[in-house]
Design a protein around this motif. Structure first.
Motif, mmCIF file in Angstrom:
data_model
loop_
_atom_site.group_PDB
_atom_site.id
_atom_site.type_symbol
_atom_site.label_atom_id
_atom_site.label_comp_id
_atom_site.label_asym_id
_atom_site.label_seq_id
_atom_site.Cartn_x
_atom_site.Cartn_y
_atom_site.Cartn_z
ATOM 1 N N GLN A 152 0.852 -1.190 0.000
ATOM 2 C CA GLN A 152 0.000 0.000 0.000
ATOM 3 C C GLN A 152 0.884 1.236 0.000
ATOM 4 O O GLN A 152 1.864 1.307 0.750
ATOM 5 N N TRP A 153 0.523 2.217 -0.842
ATOM 6 C CA TRP A 153 1.368 3.373 -1.077
ATOM 7 C C TRP A 153 0.544 4.657 -0.979
ATOM 8 O O TRP A 153 -0.680 4.627 -0.938
ATOM 9 N N PHE A 154 1.255 5.777 -0.995
ATOM 10 C CA PHE A 154 0.636 7.101 -1.038
ATOM 11 C C PHE A 154 -0.416 7.250 0.060
ATOM 12 O O PHE A 154 -1.594 7.506 -0.196
ATOM 13 N N ASP A 155 0.044 7.069 1.310
ATOM 14 C CA ASP A 155 -0.849 7.219 2.466
ATOM 15 C C ASP A 155 -2.067 6.305 2.352
ATOM 16 O O ASP A 155 -3.214 6.705 2.610
ATOM 17 N N ASP A 156 -1.807 5.063 1.985
ATOM 18 C CA ASP A 156 -2.844 4.023 1.887
ATOM 19 C C ASP A 156 -3.929 4.380 0.878
ATOM 20 O O ASP A 156 -5.102 4.024 1.053
ATOM 21 N N ARG A 157 -3.524 5.048 -0.210
ATOM 22 C CA ARG A 157 -4.483 5.374 -1.267
ATOM 23 C C ARG A 157 -4.260 4.549 -2.525
ATOM 24 O O ARG A 157 -5.029 4.644 -3.475
ATOM 25 N N LEU A 158 -3.242 3.698 -2.526
ATOM 26 C CA LEU A 158 -2.993 2.782 -3.636
ATOM 27 C C LEU A 158 -2.575 1.430 -3.073
ATOM 28 O O LEU A 158 -1.621 1.334 -2.297
#
Length: 717
Positions: free
Chosen positions: A520-526
């Motif tokens: 999970q990436w980009f503050d759990d947005r991806l």
């Protein structure tokens, strides 16, 4: 064109911006390892659906679950005989002496018969699909994968109730009701009910009736007793009833030979009409109850799951719908009528660590007993007349008693960013079977004389697991695992001779190597989850035909390799994009049957490519509430029904478009949704029977649902 659409969608998903925001992908809790964990922390290929996902995607049955799960395909012989396949492995027969390779569990209880699946998914907390063999913690016949269903628990804090009403084309009517709440300071309960009715999709020109209708009723009840701070007792009960018409098979291809020559069936190649004197039917009654006790101690938690279930069903199918235009006589090439009664008892006792410290472990014992009584009638009178061998009618009465015992355990050691896991399960299983053959049906079953067969056999197996996972990379879990699966031996419950009936099939064995990443990436947005797998199978138990002979046998060796991808992205607030994709290369390495060499052929029900693209958007409408939109695109690749991979056994791929628009009131007390499925009215098959051995290049097909649409109103209290 199709692949460019997929590439563009994935590019859009992974190009989301990296700035911080308050919205993130919702965490999903799963119990795939017999303990509550975040989906992203479990080193297993899992697709999970919570309540909101099930509702928004319009998932109402296991076939809908398959459309949103990579590597999962679903065909159906009829409503009582679903055929789930994961990564090319499943079971296409439902005789008394065999088991499914993809297993279903409801609230930790193994469901032994495909006909005992509740066709109407409702009142659920979560659905998990575990892909690949799961022979350690699940064990019982989970050689292909597992469907782990968790029902909604009683609310121990406050009263809660909801009612849902559905209406749509084909005179669809549905009602779901749910209520739960505390009954005392320590006891809470729930009641739920569902009914669904719909007219049929296929018209029988002979009787004037509609086939492939829907008429189901289901109910659930549950109690939770928090006896103390460390002791909790849960009781569950469920029941369902199905009273529906036949499968509505349609005839495609060239005309079959009739009495005195070839005659066109009136509805040949007409996808919504059939011609038969037998409407057919499906009647099914299922109920079950379970008791779960959880006792927490300083060293771990004891869990006991005791369950009893029964299923009674019967069906009548005209497998080759055909009518002689000259005589108006129903040709009766091949009809099948089946009655089955089944009772099962299971007991699981396990002890799991409390999750503190470097070690995590689970150990347990399992016991299962199953009694099946099944009668099948086969009628091929017209074929017998054409071949001048007289009337051909056969009957087989089969019983099977299974007793299975197992001991299992799994241990994980956490060392900074590394986790090492080992596990194993020892199973001892015994089957005691009888088969009585009667009648004269040489065309398919080879029964030239009556016989009475009785046999028993025992099998034992140790299935192991080893995995390593690494969390040293920020926001990512990387894992490598080796796991084994075991499906016990079987007896051929439609054998044509005493010798064949008393000869057991060898167990199925699977060994899988899996390499995966969950991130999970980009503050759990991806979220990007991907997996590569390679599975070796030995002694697949296969039901297939060679010419006019129906054969149940071990198929030697097979290999399934592939890749699976799941992506979810939140590029802007209110917008969610998701995609799933699977590539599957599954083939028989060694399969010689009846003088025919199928080695190198593609496994049945194993599409090479399948993917789903979804988008949903929600926005506030002033202070009134939220308006949401959802669009799904499902692309299923072509697959083969027969191991021969003949052209006529190929089911073409298909594309489906589904959509939903909903308004939810600001206080969330009510929701109104408009929905549509298969909006392009795609014509596609979910099962096909090759009729070329009857003298023409033709098939008998069960079709997927046509375009459906409707409205759903939900009121919450």
């Amino acid at each position: 064109m199709k692949y460019s659409v997929l590439s563009a969608a994935i590019t859009l998903l992974v190009s989301t911006s990296a700035y911080s925001s308050e919205y993130s992908i919702e965490e999903v809790t799963v119990t795939a390892q017999k303990r509550a964990e975040s989906l992203q922390d479990v080193p297993i290929a899992i697709t999970a659906f919570n309540q909101d996902m099930l509702k928004e995607a319009g998932i109402e049955g296991i076939d809908n679950v398959a459309q949103f799960t990579p590597g999962f395909s679903m065909t159906s012989y009829n409503k009582s005989s679903p055929q789930p396949y994961i990564r090319g492995i499943g079971t296409n027969t439902s005789g008394a002496g065999d088991d499914a390779s993809v297993a279903m569990f409801i609230d930790d209880v193994y469901i032994s018969r495909a006909g005992a699946y509740d066709s109407n998914l409702f009142d659920l907390e979560r659905v998990e699909v575990l892909r690949g063999p799961q022979g350690t913690l699940y064990g019982k016949n989970v050689v292909g994968g597992a469907l782990n269903i968790t029902t909604r628990k009683p609310n121990t804090e406050e009263f809660e109730a909801s009612i849902r009403v559905d209406a749509g084309n084909y005179d669809k009517r549905g009602l779901q009701a749910f209520m739960t709440g505390p009954l005392s300071e320590t006891v809470a309960g729930k009641l739920s009910f569902s009914t669904a009715e719909r007219d049929g999709f296929v018209e029988n020109t002979v009787t004037g009736n509609d086939l492939r209708d829907e008429d189901t009723q289901s109910a659930r009840a549950g109690l939770v007793w928090d006896a103390s701070e460390t002791l909790s007792v849960s009781w569950n009960w469920d029941a369902s009833k199905v009273r529906e018409s036949g499968a509505g098979r349609v005839f495609s291809g060239e005309p079959l030979p009739g009495l005195g020559g070839s005659f066109l069936t009136p509805s040949r190649n007409d996808r919504d009409k059939t011609d038969t004197n037998n409407d057919g039917y499906t009647d099914r009654d299922v109920w079950g109850t379970s008791l779960k006790i959880e006792w927490e101690q300083d060293y771990g938690t004891w869990t006991s799951v005791t369950a009893y279930r029964t299923s009674d069903y019967k069906f009548l199918d005209d497998l080759v719908p055909a009518l002689d235009l000259v005589s108006g006589f129903n040709l009766n090439y091949f009809t099948n009528e089946t009655e089955e009664e089944e009772k099962q008892f299971s007991q699981e006792l396990r002890l799991a660590s409390n999750g503190e410290g470097a070690f995590e472990w689970t150990v347990g014992l399992y016991y299962f007993k199953d009694d099946i009584d099944r009668t099948e009638y086969w009628d091929t009178r017209l074929v017998g007349s054409i071949l001048s061998i007289g009337l051909t009618e056969g009957q087989v009465d089969a019983t099977n008693e299974t007793e299975s015992k197992a001991v299992f355990g799994q241990l994980s050691y956490n060392l900074e960013d590394w986790r090492f896991t080992v596990g194993g399960r020892y199973t001892r299983e015994t089957k005691d079977a009888t088969l009585i053959g009667a009648g004269f049906e040489p065309v398919y079953l080879g029964m030239y004389a009556d016989f009475n067969a009785k046999a028993d056999e025992s099998w034992s197996n140790f299935s192991g697991k080893f995995s390593i996972d690494y969390t040293g990379l920020e926001n990512a879990l990387i894992y490598l695992s080796v796991s084994e699966g075991f499906k016990s031996g079987a007896f051929n419950s439609i054998a044509g001779t005493k010798t064949a009936a008393e000869t057991p099939l060898d167990p199925e064995l699977a060994t899988q190597i899996e390499l995966g990443i969950k991130s999970q990436w980009f503050d759990d947005r991806l979220r990007v989850n991907a997996v590569l797998f390679d599975i070796d199978y030995e002694d697949l138990q296969v039901f297939h035909s060679v010419g006019l002979d129906v054969i149940v046998e071990n198929a030697g060796e097979a290999t399934s390799k592939g890749a699976e991808l799941e992506v979810i992205a939140l590029p802007v607030e209110g917008l969610e994009l998701s995609a799933s994709y699977s590539y599957l290369d599954a083939s028989y390495d060694e399969f010689l049957s009846g003088g025919v060499d199928n080695s190198g052929n593609q496994l049945t029900r194993a599409p090479k490519n399948a993917y789903t693209l979804s988008s949903s958007y929600s926005m506030a409408i002033g202070n009134s509430g939220d308006l949401s939109f959802r669009l799904d695109y499902v692309n299923q690749g072509a697959l083969y029904i027969a191991a021969s991979n003949s052209d006529i056994s190929k089911i073409d791929g298909y594309e489906l478009y589904n959509a939903r628009v909903a308004f939810l009131s600001a206080d969330e007390t009510w929701e109104l949704a408009l929905w549509g499925k298969n909006l392009s009215d795609e014509e596609y098959s979910i099962h096909s029977a090759d009729l070329s051995d009857l003298g023409s290049m033709s098939t008998s097909d069960i079709l997927g649902n046509p375009r459906t649409y409707g409205v759903t109103f939900t009121y919450n209290m």
